[in-house]
Design an enzyme around this catalytic site. Structure first.
Site, PDB file in Angstrom:
ATOM      1  N   LEU A 101      -7.431  39.578  48.083  1.00  0.00           N
ATOM      2  CA  LEU A 101      -6.054  40.025  47.456  1.00  0.00           C
ATOM      3  C   LEU A 101      -6.121  40.896  46.665  1.00  0.00           C
ATOM      4  O   LEU A 101      -6.887  40.232  45.828  1.00  0.00           O
ATOM      5  CB  LEU A 101      -4.667  38.908  47.273  1.00  0.00           C
ATOM      6  CG  LEU A 101      -4.501  38.220  48.610  1.00  0.00           C
ATOM      7  CD1 LEU A 101      -3.154  37.474  48.190  1.00  0.00           C
ATOM      8  CD2 LEU A 101      -3.994  39.508  49.488  1.00  0.00           C
ATOM      9  N   ASP A 102      -6.146  42.096  46.097  1.00  0.00           N
ATOM     10  CA  ASP A 102      -6.899  42.735  44.902  1.00  0.00           C
ATOM     11  C   ASP A 102      -6.171  41.417  43.776  1.00  0.00           C
ATOM     12  O   ASP A 102      -4.831  40.841  43.964  1.00  0.00           O
ATOM     13  CB  ASP A 102      -7.033  44.366  44.676  1.00  0.00           C
ATOM     14  CG  ASP A 102      -5.388  44.424  44.601  1.00  0.00           C
ATOM     15  OD1 ASP A 102      -4.374  44.071  44.212  1.00  0.00           O
ATOM     16  OD2 ASP A 102      -5.247  45.130  45.831  1.00  0.00           O
ATOM     17  N   ARG A 103      -6.631  41.931  42.703  1.00  0.00           N
ATOM     18  CA  ARG A 103      -6.382  41.840  41.599  1.00  0.00           C
ATOM     19  C   ARG A 103      -4.391  41.323  41.092  1.00  0.00           C
ATOM     20  O   ARG A 103      -4.137  40.657  40.432  1.00  0.00           O
ATOM     21  CB  ARG A 103      -7.177  42.805  40.046  1.00  0.00           C
ATOM     22  CG  ARG A 103      -6.733  41.890  38.570  1.00  0.00           C
ATOM     23  CD  ARG A 103      -7.279  42.426  37.268  1.00  0.00           C
ATOM     24  NE  ARG A 103      -8.664  42.985  37.813  1.00  0.00           N
ATOM     25  CZ  ARG A 103      -9.760  42.045  37.164  1.00  0.00           C
ATOM     26  NH1 ARG A 103      -9.177  40.796  36.266  1.00  0.00           N
ATOM     27  NH2 ARG A 103     -10.728  41.908  36.955  1.00  0.00           N
TER      28      ARG A 103
END
Length: 234
Positions: A101-103
């Site tokens: 999951l991206d930042r």
């Protein structure tokens, strides 16, 4: 496996550091009897400083990832391993994130040291559904559900169309999207293809496994019931 190797693999320290723990009498059985480095004792019966050992290899956990953390072992900012016991980062085999999951995305993140299970989850052949809730900068146009379900949408810089995905409007600028693949920044790029922009993204569910009431930043171990829910998505 000898206890000294087991504890080192669980991240309690180097072989030298773990050997010193045995010499100091910090490793005991459940009854408090001191154990030795070459003893072979059931995992559940070992104690370090009176506490049960961390989970054995085959660990699977679910983390409620907050915004602002990256799925990396090396990053100058905050990483998801900061939310776990420090030893977990040192385990062998490595405790890995299952996908990313991206930042700027929050939600359900799976982690495991079971390589076969990780491969099964991320394999395109499994077609494991992943549910996202997106907040958008602009109102939905009204044709997104049909477009995403068509199996013809092509993302910029790619040469194969996306698999059909299911979209459910939750409001003028909110939508639930269910995917069965995991391309790079896929949800954000799908809405970008319609001229919109995702301002917030959350993943509450993978398969039939949901975050439930797990607070952001918290984690819990998964059991056989959880894994059955993960793969039983019919």
């Amino acid at each position: 496996m000898k206890l000294v190797k087991l504890l080192a693999n669980l991240g309690y320290g180097s072989r030298k550091e773990v050997a010193r723990m045995f010499r100091e009498g910090r490793v005991t059985d459940a009854a408090g009897e001191v154990l030795y480095a070459d003893d072979q004792v059931a995992h559940a019966d070992v104690r370090v400083d009176g506490e049960p050992l961390d989970p054995a290899p085959g660990l699977v956990l679910m983390l409620h990832k907050p915004v602002g953390y990256t799925c990396s072992t090396r990053d100058p900012g905050r990483i998801v391993y900061d939310l776990l016991p420090p030893r977990f980062r040192l385990r062998k085999p490595l405790l890995s994130t299952v996908g990313r999951l991206d930042r700027d995305t929050s939600g359900l993140l799976l982690m495991t040291d079971d390589g076969a299970l990780l491969h099964r989850i991320v394999s395109p052949k499994t077609k494991l559904p992943k549910t996202y809730e997106a907040t958008l900068a602009e109102d939905l146009r009204g044709d997104e559900a049909a477009l995403f379900a068509s199996g013809t949408l092509m993302l910029e810089s790619e040469d194969t169309p996306l698999a059909p995905a299911r979209l459910e409007p939750l409001g003028p600028r909110r939508a639930r999207l269910v995917l069965t693949e995991g391309r790079y920044h896929q949800v954000r790029r799908m809405f970008a293809a319609t001229g919109n922009h995702v301002t917030a993204l959350h993943r509450p569910q993978v398969g039939n496994l949901t975050l439930g009431d797990l607070p952001p930043g918290d984690w819990r171990l998964l059991d056989d019931h959880d894994l059955a829910a993960l793969f039983n998505s019919n």
